[in-house]
Each structure stands twice: as structure tokens, then as C-alpha cells.
Design a protein around this motif. Sequence first.
Motif, PDB file in Angstrom:
ATOM      1  N   ASP A   1       0.847  -1.189   0.000  1.00 14.69           N
ATOM      2  CA  ASP A   1       0.000   0.000   0.000  1.00 14.69           C
ATOM      3  C   ASP A   1       0.885   1.241   0.000  1.00 14.69           C
ATOM      4  O   ASP A   1       2.107   1.147  -0.105  1.00 14.69           O
ATOM      5  N   GLY A   2       0.262   2.397   0.134  1.00 11.89           N
ATOM      6  CA  GLY A   2       1.007   3.653   0.135  1.00 11.89           C
ATOM      7  C   GLY A   2       2.047   3.726   1.230  1.00 11.89           C
ATOM      8  O   GLY A   2       3.142   4.250   1.022  1.00 11.89           O
ATOM      9  N   MET A   3       1.735   3.187   2.404  1.00 11.24           N
ATOM     10  CA  MET A   3       2.711   3.192   3.506  1.00 11.24           C
ATOM     11  C   MET A   3       3.945   2.383   3.136  1.00 11.24           C
ATOM     12  O   MET A   3       5.067   2.769   3.438  1.00 11.24           O
ATOM     13  N   PHE A   4       3.730   1.255   2.479  1.00  8.54           N
ATOM     14  CA  PHE A   4       4.872   0.443   2.064  1.00  8.54           C
ATOM     15  C   PHE A   4       5.715   1.188   1.044  1.00  8.54           C
ATOM     16  O   PHE A   4       6.926   1.305   1.182  1.00  8.54           O
ATOM     17  N   ARG A   5       5.071   1.704   0.004  1.00 13.04           N
ATOM     18  CA  ARG A   5       5.833   2.406  -1.050  1.00 13.04           C
ATOM     19  C   ARG A   5       6.593   3.596  -0.481  1.00 13.04           C
ATOM     20  O   ARG A   5       7.717   3.852  -0.883  1.00 13.04           O
TER      21      ARG A   5
ATOM     22  N   HIS B   1      -4.690   0.987  -3.603  1.00 16.20           N
ATOM     23  CA  HIS B   1      -5.010   2.414  -3.573  1.00 16.20           C
ATOM     24  C   HIS B   1      -5.364   2.860  -2.157  1.00 16.20           C
ATOM     25  O   HIS B   1      -5.858   2.080  -1.344  1.00 16.20           O
ATOM     26  N   ASP B   2      -5.122   4.130  -1.883  1.00 16.70           N
ATOM     27  CA  ASP B   2      -5.320   4.681  -0.542  1.00 16.70           C
ATOM     28  C   ASP B   2      -6.750   4.547  -0.025  1.00 16.70           C
ATOM     29  O   ASP B   2      -6.963   4.464   1.167  1.00 16.70           O
ATOM     30  N   ASN B   3      -7.729   4.535  -0.914  1.00 24.04           N
ATOM     31  CA  ASN B   3      -9.126   4.471  -0.465  1.00 24.04           C
ATOM     32  C   ASN B   3      -9.627   3.036  -0.279  1.00 24.04           C
ATOM     33  O   ASN B   3     -10.811   2.810  -0.064  1.00 24.04           O
ATOM     34  N   VAL B   4      -8.707   2.054  -0.354  1.00 21.84           N
ATOM     35  CA  VAL B   4      -9.074   0.639  -0.213  1.00 21.84           C
ATOM     36  C   VAL B   4      -8.415   0.087   1.053  1.00 21.84           C
ATOM     37  O   VAL B   4      -7.245   0.356   1.311  1.00 21.84           O
ATOM     38  N   ASP B   5      -9.172  -0.672   1.843  1.00 22.97           N
ATOM     39  CA  ASP B   5      -8.610  -1.318   3.031  1.00 22.97           C
ATOM     40  C   ASP B   5      -7.634  -2.403   2.573  1.00 22.97           C
ATOM     41  O   ASP B   5      -8.023  -3.360   1.892  1.00 22.97           O
TER      42      ASP B   5
END
Length: 130
Positions: A43-47, A69-73
Motif C-alpha cells: 500500500d502507500g505506507m509500504f511504497r 489504492h489509498d481508499n481501499v482497506d
Amino acid sequence: NQRMVMIDARDVAQSNSEGARNILTMVNELKRQGFRDFTVIGDGMFRASVRNPQLMDEIVAQAKFLNVHDNVDTDVFLIQYVKVNLCLFISNNLFPFTRQVEPWLIENLDYYRIRYKIDGKKVSLPDLEE
């Protein structure tokens, strides 16, 4: 081994101080054990945690990479991916919150999930050793 393996990027990267390099260590161990089809899901945190662009390039060269994507759990996405592809997945996450919304997970988590431990360059996969 023809089974596809999905790697929970954030979980594996956060398992020790090596960070995202753990993904490559894990892929190398899985290859050693005969697996050939890998999907890394992050997810975004990983990238954002991968500060070395060459390291991300190496990960993408070794495995298919999917960005949530950020809006997906992310946890729900991971479980849905396993459910649709019936693939093994590398994660120590027990998905406590996702269990409440995904009944399939309660019955199948221990069948598909492969726990791991990474110590430097040594990977232990006890669920594959049983």
C-alpha cells in the motif's frame, strides 16, 4: 511448485530493520523452495517506506507488484486476492479486524497463510516445514 504465492509487503518489510529488502530475501527463499509465481502487494505506507528506487526496481523485477489504492482497506484487499486466486500468502498478520467482515477468513486463514521469520538472510517458513 506451481502454487502462486502472495507476499504481504508491509508485514514482511516491517518484520525487522532490513525493511523492504526482506521482500527480496523472502522471494529468494521461496525460489530456493521451488516456487516461481510471486505477487507482492503493498500500500502507500509500504511504497513510502522504500526510499531506494533501485530496491523497488529489484522487487518489481523479481515479482509482480500490486499497489493498493489509498481508499481501499489493504487487509480486505489481501484477503480478497487470496480468496479469488486460492494462493498461498506470506504474512504473520492475524487480520483481527478483517475477520469481523470476512467470514471466509475465519475458516481458511490457517490453510493459506504461511508464517515466517527472517533473521538476516535466513528465512524460516515453519508452515512449509510441517
